[in-house]
Design a protein around this motif. Structure first.
Motif, PDB file in Angstrom:
ATOM      1  N   THR A   1      39.096  11.412 -41.724  1.00  0.00           N
ATOM      2  CA  THR A   1      39.847  10.249 -41.626  1.00  0.00           C
ATOM      3  C   THR A   1      38.977   9.071 -41.794  1.00  0.00           C
ATOM      4  OG1 THR A   1      39.453  10.188 -39.263  1.00  0.00           O
ATOM      5  CG2 THR A   1      41.407  11.551 -39.981  1.00  0.00           C
ATOM      6  N   GLY A   2      39.918   7.934 -41.680  1.00  0.00           N
ATOM      7  CA  GLY A   2      39.185   6.556 -41.842  1.00  0.00           C
ATOM      8  C   GLY A   2      39.873   5.837 -42.915  1.00  0.00           C
TER       9      GLY A   2
ATOM     10  N   PRO B   1      41.705   7.360 -50.798  1.00  0.00           N
ATOM     11  CA  PRO B   1      41.350   8.005 -49.613  1.00  0.00           C
ATOM     12  C   PRO B   1      40.275   9.224 -49.762  1.00  0.00           C
ATOM     13  CG  PRO B   1      43.495   7.587 -49.279  1.00  0.00           C
ATOM     14  CD  PRO B   1      43.358   7.222 -50.609  1.00  0.00           C
ATOM     15  N   ALA B   2      40.336   9.373 -51.273  1.00  0.00           N
ATOM     16  CA  ALA B   2      39.405  10.483 -51.771  1.00  0.00           C
ATOM     17  C   ALA B   2      38.042   9.828 -51.847  1.00  0.00           C
ATOM     18  CB  ALA B   2      39.619  11.109 -53.356  1.00  0.00           C
ATOM     19  N   ALA B   3      37.951   8.693 -51.688  1.00  0.00           N
ATOM     20  CA  ALA B   3      36.626   7.966 -51.854  1.00  0.00           C
ATOM     21  C   ALA B   3      35.744   8.055 -50.491  1.00  0.00           C
ATOM     22  CB  ALA B   3      36.583   6.292 -51.970  1.00  0.00           C
ATOM     23  N   LEU B   4      36.441   8.792 -49.452  1.00  0.00           N
ATOM     24  CA  LEU B   4      35.604   8.857 -48.343  1.00  0.00           C
ATOM     25  C   LEU B   4      35.192  10.453 -48.099  1.00  0.00           C
ATOM     26  CD1 LEU B   4      38.704   8.012 -45.586  1.00  0.00           C
ATOM     27  CD2 LEU B   4      36.430   6.762 -45.891  1.00  0.00           C
ATOM     28  N   GLY B   5      35.439  10.794 -49.173  1.00  0.00           N
ATOM     29  CA  GLY B   5      34.815  12.188 -49.469  1.00  0.00           C
ATOM     30  C   GLY B   5      33.770  12.307 -50.520  1.00  0.00           C
ATOM     31  N   GLU B   6      33.906  11.397 -51.426  1.00  0.00           N
ATOM     32  CA  GLU B   6      33.292  11.526 -52.639  1.00  0.00           C
ATOM     33  C   GLU B   6      32.745  10.167 -52.924  1.00  0.00           C
ATOM     34  OE1 GLU B   6      32.660  13.864 -55.140  1.00  0.00           O
ATOM     35  OE2 GLU B   6      33.406  15.409 -53.774  1.00  0.00           O
ATOM     36  N   LEU B   7      31.399  10.085 -53.135  1.00  0.00           N
ATOM     37  CA  LEU B   7      30.720   8.682 -53.399  1.00  0.00           C
ATOM     38  C   LEU B   7      31.027   8.499 -54.816  1.00  0.00           C
ATOM     39  CD1 LEU B   7      28.831   6.539 -52.403  1.00  0.00           C
ATOM     40  CD2 LEU B   7      27.006   8.022 -52.948  1.00  0.00           C
ATOM     41  N   ASP B   8      30.898   9.250 -55.605  1.00  0.00           N
ATOM     42  CA  ASP B   8      31.181   8.890 -57.167  1.00  0.00           C
ATOM     43  C   ASP B   8      32.662   8.394 -57.336  1.00  0.00           C
ATOM     44  OD1 ASP B   8      28.546   9.690 -57.956  1.00  0.00           O
ATOM     45  OD2 ASP B   8      29.347  11.776 -58.530  1.00  0.00           O
TER      46      ASP B   8
ATOM     47  N   VAL C   1      31.541  -7.787 -55.497  1.00  0.00           N
ATOM     48  CA  VAL C   1      32.617  -6.499 -55.530  1.00  0.00           C
ATOM     49  C   VAL C   1      31.537  -5.456 -54.691  1.00  0.00           C
ATOM     50  CG1 VAL C   1      33.891  -4.537 -56.380  1.00  0.00           C
ATOM     51  CG2 VAL C   1      33.557  -6.735 -57.724  1.00  0.00           C
ATOM     52  N   PHE C   2      32.382  -5.142 -53.543  1.00  0.00           N
ATOM     53  CA  PHE C   2      31.787  -3.906 -53.117  1.00  0.00           C
ATOM     54  C   PHE C   2      32.699  -3.110 -51.788  1.00  0.00           C
ATOM     55  CE2 PHE C   2      31.389  -7.762 -50.219  1.00  0.00           C
ATOM     56  CZ  PHE C   2      31.924  -7.348 -49.027  1.00  0.00           C
ATOM     57  N   GLY C   3      32.347  -1.959 -51.319  1.00  0.00           N
ATOM     58  CA  GLY C   3      33.466  -1.238 -50.811  1.00  0.00           C
ATOM     59  C   GLY C   3      32.784  -1.067 -49.403  1.00  0.00           C
ATOM     60  N   LEU C   4      33.793  -0.965 -48.330  1.00  0.00           N
ATOM     61  CA  LEU C   4      33.333  -0.510 -47.181  1.00  0.00           C
ATOM     62  C   LEU C   4      34.309   0.638 -46.949  1.00  0.00           C
ATOM     63  CD1 LEU C   4      34.198  -3.949 -45.567  1.00  0.00           C
ATOM     64  CD2 LEU C   4      32.154  -3.038 -46.216  1.00  0.00           C
ATOM     65  N   LEU C   5      33.376   1.712 -46.195  1.00  0.00           N
ATOM     66  CA  LEU C   5      33.776   3.380 -46.013  1.00  0.00           C
ATOM     67  C   LEU C   5      33.474   3.510 -44.489  1.00  0.00           C
ATOM     68  CD1 LEU C   5      32.432   5.038 -49.270  1.00  0.00           C
ATOM     69  CD2 LEU C   5      34.830   3.850 -49.032  1.00  0.00           C
ATOM     70  N   ALA C   6      34.859   3.819 -43.717  1.00  0.00           N
ATOM     71  CA  ALA C   6      34.575   4.081 -42.445  1.00  0.00           C
ATOM     72  C   ALA C   6      35.067   5.318 -42.136  1.00  0.00           C
ATOM     73  CB  ALA C   6      35.538   3.116 -41.602  1.00  0.00           C
TER      74      ALA C   6
ATOM     75  N   GLU D   1      47.796  -2.853 -42.525  1.00  0.00           N
ATOM     76  CA  GLU D   1      48.654  -2.155 -43.657  1.00  0.00           C
ATOM     77  C   GLU D   1      48.315  -0.566 -43.468  1.00  0.00           C
ATOM     78  OE1 GLU D   1      48.692  -4.110 -47.122  1.00  0.00           O
ATOM     79  OE2 GLU D   1      48.771  -6.129 -46.435  1.00  0.00           O
ATOM     80  N   LEU D   2      47.021  -0.395 -43.587  1.00  0.00           N
ATOM     81  CA  LEU D   2      46.733   0.855 -43.488  1.00  0.00           C
ATOM     82  C   LEU D   2      47.156   2.044 -42.623  1.00  0.00           C
ATOM     83  CD1 LEU D   2      43.006   0.241 -44.778  1.00  0.00           C
ATOM     84  CD2 LEU D   2      45.052   0.949 -46.185  1.00  0.00           C
TER      85      LEU D   2
END
Length: 160
Positions: free
Chosen positions: A8-9, A28-35, A50-55, A159-160
């Motif tokens: 989750t997250g 959401p697959a980005a939460l499990g796979e860094l690539d 450009v950057f990503g935030l993953l919780a 929204e999420l």
């Protein structure tokens, strides 16, 4: 090593272009796979940041900032690598060791200066990371506020 339950997250991309911030959801697959996260962020071509935030699972967060030769990374708690593949992947890319199972200390791994050019100096980011009573989304909200995209961050989370 991998958590078998669904993760989750949230995963979001943050783009600053022409002085304006934009936040958008990542797969959401980005939460499990860094690539997956790095590939999606590289696809967001921009002349600005450009950057990503993953919780992840209310446990930790990852900041991912793609570069031409890889990615700059910050993992809020290196101990997460004991239970989560994405955290282990971050440590692998950083060539850092996972902590011992009996370590109760929370410590970040990666580049604390990852957002310094956007108004979040490393020492301030370290203070936020060390606020262990906060959930990752709350820590990321503090980062978003400090960098200037707090409203966009909060709107996307709604929204999420």
């Amino acid at each position: 090593m991998a958590v078998k339950e669904p993760i989750t997250g949230f995963a979001m991309a943050v783009v600053r272009e022409d002085g304006r911030w934009r936040c958008s959801p990542l797969d959401p697959a980005a939460l499990g796979e860094l690539d997956t996260a790095i590939t999606a962020l590289r696809g967001l071509r921009s002349t600005g940041a450009v950057f990503g935030l993953l919780a992840v699972d209310d446990e930790f967060f990852v900041i991912v900032r793609p570069t031409p030769v890889g990615a700059v990374l910050l993992l809020s708690d290196a101990a997460a690598a004991l239970d989560y593949d994405i955290a282990a992947d971050v440590l692998d890319l950083l060539r850092a060791e996972a902590p011992d199972d009996d370590d109760d200390v929370v410590w970040p791994e990666g580049d604390l200066e990852i957002l310094a050019d956007l108004g979040m100096p490393g020492p301030e980011l370290e203070v936020i990371v060390n606020e262990i009573e906060l959930y990752p989304d709350e820590q990321l909200q503090m980062i978003a506020q400090r960098c200037g995209f707090g409203d966009e961050y909060a709107a996307l989370l709604d929204e999420l």
